[in-house]
Design a protein around this motif. Structure first.
Motif, short mmCIF file in Angstrom:
data_model
loop_
_atom_site.label_atom_id
_atom_site.label_comp_id
_atom_site.label_asym_id
_atom_site.label_seq_id
_atom_site.Cartn_x
_atom_site.Cartn_y
_atom_site.Cartn_z
N TYR A 67 12.29 17.15 0.73
CA TYR A 67 13.38 18.78 0.65
C TYR A 67 14.01 18.34 -1.42
CZ TYR A 67 14.18 18.13 5.04
OH TYR A 67 13.89 17.60 6.41
N GLN A 70 10.94 20.87 -2.67
CA GLN A 70 11.30 21.92 -2.35
C GLN A 70 12.07 22.56 -2.86
OE1 GLN A 70 13.35 22.66 2.16
NE2 GLN A 70 12.44 24.89 1.72
N HIS A 71 13.47 22.20 -3.47
CA HIS A 71 14.27 22.44 -4.69
C HIS A 71 13.96 22.83 -5.42
CE1 HIS A 71 18.32 22.96 -6.18
NE2 HIS A 71 17.46 22.25 -6.72
N MET A 74 11.60 26.20 -5.55
CA MET A 74 13.24 27.73 -5.09
C MET A 74 13.44 27.81 -6.33
SD MET A 74 11.70 28.28 -2.49
CE MET A 74 12.76 29.71 -2.08
N VAL A 80 10.20 33.70 -2.03
CA VAL A 80 11.59 34.60 -1.45
C VAL A 80 11.69 34.32 -0.16
CG1 VAL A 80 12.74 37.32 -0.89
CG2 VAL A 80 11.74 36.75 -3.73
N ASP A 81 12.55 33.99 0.74
CA ASP A 81 13.02 33.17 1.94
C ASP A 81 11.88 34.34 2.60
OD1 ASP A 81 14.00 30.68 1.29
OD2 ASP A 81 15.64 31.63 1.79
N SER A 82 12.50 35.56 2.95
CA SER A 82 12.39 36.76 3.87
C SER A 82 10.87 37.41 3.90
CB SER A 82 13.07 38.01 3.60
OG SER A 82 13.10 38.62 2.29
N GLU A 83 10.32 36.86 2.31
CA GLU A 83 8.75 37.39 2.46
C GLU A 83 8.02 36.22 3.29
OE1 GLU A 83 8.91 40.17 -1.64
OE2 GLU A 83 8.20 37.66 -1.52
N MET A 84 8.47 34.65 2.85
CA MET A 84 7.80 33.98 3.21
C MET A 84 7.95 33.66 4.85
SD MET A 84 8.38 30.23 0.06
CE MET A 84 9.89 31.37 1.30
N ARG A 85 9.26 34.31 5.50
CA ARG A 85 9.41 34.69 7.07
C ARG A 85 8.72 35.16 7.78
NH1 ARG A 85 14.79 35.75 6.54
NH2 ARG A 85 14.98 33.38 6.05
#
Length: 172
Positions: A67, A70-71, A74, A80-85
């Motif tokens: 974690y 990851q921090h 990021m 970007v979270d939405s792009e990774m999703r």
């Protein structure tokens, strides 16, 4: 190296020798040796190794290392979270639909389009702040290596199976 049995006698000490740098990769050194013991206490490991070596270090493990890594990645705001999703959704959909290796290779090549926005942000960041961009690259490399290491093994309790998993990760 992983140890699943309690350390005892000379065997754990000699088990480390193949990874000790003497018989391993020429770029490895004594500082690169790491033993992840899942059965023994740190004091027991030190006691067994002290019989054969002058120094035995057993640093505590931080369960939040992943974690924290990851921090670090990021905090640069390049991913970007939405792009990774979207990438993950497309990856799993392609994996489910591909029935041959050739289909998977084609589908895999199509996934690169999902990485373009992040690549462009990184290239722009690299032009403006080269040193910080290299720090991001190092943080990302460390995070990926940590994920690869942790995903290379799992602990299963007796009576459990891996039926909830597939080659690409957990099923949904």
């Amino acid at each position: 190296m992983f140890e699943w049995l309690p350390v005892s006698g000379v065997s754990p000490v000699f088990a480390v020798s193949p990874v000790s740098g003497r018989r391993g990769h020429p770029l490895k050194s004594q500082d690169d040796i790491f033993v992840l013991d899942l059965a023994s206490d740190a004091e027991d490991i030190q006691a067994e190794f002290r019989k054969f070596h002058e120094q035995a270090v057993t640093p505590p493990t931080d369960p939040n290392l992943l974690y924290t890594a990851q921090h670090r990645v990021m905090q640069y705001a390049l991913l970007v979270d939405s792009e990774m999703r979207n990438f993950a959704d497309a990856h799993f959909a392609a994996q489910d639909q591909a029935t041959t290796d050739a289909q998977w290779q084609r589908a895999h090549a199509d996934l690169y389009r999902f990485t373009e926005p992040a690549k462009e942000r990184f290239a722009h960041y690299q032009e403006l702040e080269f040193e910080e961009a290299e720090e991001f690259r190092a943080a990302l490399r460390d995070y990926v290596r940590m994920c690869a290491f942790l995903s290379s093994w799992t602990i299963r309790r007796p009576g459990t199976t891996t039926s909830g998993w597939r080659a690409g990760g957990p099923t949904r």
